[in-house]
Design an enzyme around this catalytic site. Structure first.
Site, PDB file in Angstrom:
ATOM      1  N   GLU A  62      -4.224   0.696  -0.935  1.00  0.00           N
ATOM      2  CA  GLU A  62      -3.669  -0.279   0.016  1.00  0.00           C
ATOM      3  C   GLU A  62      -4.240  -1.667  -0.260  1.00  0.00           C
ATOM      4  OE1 GLU A  62      -3.650   0.827   4.156  1.00  0.00           O
ATOM      5  OE2 GLU A  62      -3.036  -1.190   4.774  1.00  0.00           O
ATOM      6  N   SER A  96      -1.138   4.522  12.008  1.00  0.00           N
ATOM      7  CA  SER A  96      -0.546   3.224  12.352  1.00  0.00           C
ATOM      8  C   SER A  96       0.337   3.366  13.588  1.00  0.00           C
ATOM      9  CB  SER A  96       0.265   2.659  11.172  1.00  0.00           C
ATOM     10  OG  SER A  96       1.169   3.610  10.671  1.00  0.00           O
TER      11      SER A  96
END
Ligand code: KIV
Length: 283
Positions: A184, A47
């Site tokens: 997730e 990320s």
């Protein structure tokens, strides 16, 4: 001094019902703040592509990017369990390539574990990396590296059939040798089921509370990432606002000659007359 946790500590936390706190960090200062705040774990996530590099997704992030950020994080958090995230392209082509890249995270950046995305389709990679003696974290549900296939950053496992596939993936990942698993953006009912079913710790990012701990992205929770905020994020601070206001104040001070003040300068050691004589030599 804080003692770095091992995978055995994380396993025993699950067994005792003690939740693990996990955050992403990509650089020295954030890692050092995380260690001072006593986080159990740090993920040097890909990320970083969105949070610190300004890409629209994680796909462009390279192995060299990850290694360099992992090294900075390890310098900032020498006593925290750190997970290196395998970027897109570093484990897709073969088991050998996956092991070679996973090894780099340990040898070059002293990571405690690596994470890779995917379920049954990456089982041979998980097995090969585990067999090389490396602690592996699986990652299923919303998997940003394959968000193209998933039609964007979308919650997963919301209907019975896709939830069944995720349960099968989770069981297969454990069986292949992963030592912990990240879910997730899946519903909490599914998270609870998987976390009870698996022996290894199961952590959530956007997958609700009923599991062994939570991961959050530092840029989201601190209000530094401005492109968008996922539904599952709790903002604990608005650091962007603090930074922008501080910078505006600085601009104003410079323009109005309020900065630097006398206390911010280095004073001469000889007399001003001696300095003026010396200046005259150049006039
Ligand atoms: O890179 C990352 O931070 C991640 C999270 C989105 C789970 O993989």
């Amino acid at each position: 001094m804080k003692k770095r946790k091992t995978i055995l500590n994380l396993q025993s936390m699950k067994e005792k019902g003690e939740k693990a706190s996990w955050i992403t960090a990509y650089d020295f200062p954030m890692a050092s703040f995380a260690e001072q705040a006593d986080l159990d774990m740090i993920l040097v996530g890909d990320s970083m592509g969105m949070v610190v590099m300004g890409y629209e997704g994680t796909v462009p992030v390279t192995m060299d990017d990850c290694i360099s950020h992992c090294q900075a994080v390890r310098r900032g958090a020498p006593n925290t369990f750190c997970v290196g995230d395998m970027p897109f392209g570093s484990y897709q082509t073969s088991d050998e390539e996956a092991v070679r890249n996973a090894v780099r995270f340990l040898k070059e950046a002293d990571m405690d574990a690596i994470k890779l995305e995917g379920g049954k389709r990456v089982l041979s990679r998980i097995r090969a990396i585990s067999d090389a003696g490396i602690v592996v974290c699986g990652h299923i549900g919303l998997t940003p590296q394959s968000s193209g296939q998933q039609g964007g950053f979308k919650a997963q496992g919301r209907d019975v059939e896709s939830a069944r596939l995720l349960i099968e993936d989770a069981l297969a990942i454990q069986e292949a040798g992963a030592r912990f698993l990240l879910l997730e953006a899946v519903p909490p009912e599914l998270t609870e089921f998987i976390s009870n079913k698996l022996d290894i710790p199961v952590y959530s990012i956007g997958a609700g509370a009923p599991c062994d701990g939570q991961l959050i992205i530092c840029g989201d929770m601190l209000g530094m990432f401005q492109a968008f905020t996922p539904k599952f994020v709790k903002k604990y601070a608005n650091v962007a606002e603090v930074i922008i206001n501080a910078m505006k104040e600085y601009v104003d001070d410079v323009k109005q000659v309020r900065f630097p003040e006398d206390k911010h300068v280095y004073h001469i050691k000889d007399s001003i007359e001696e300095f003026n004589t010396m200046f005259d030599e150049f006039r």
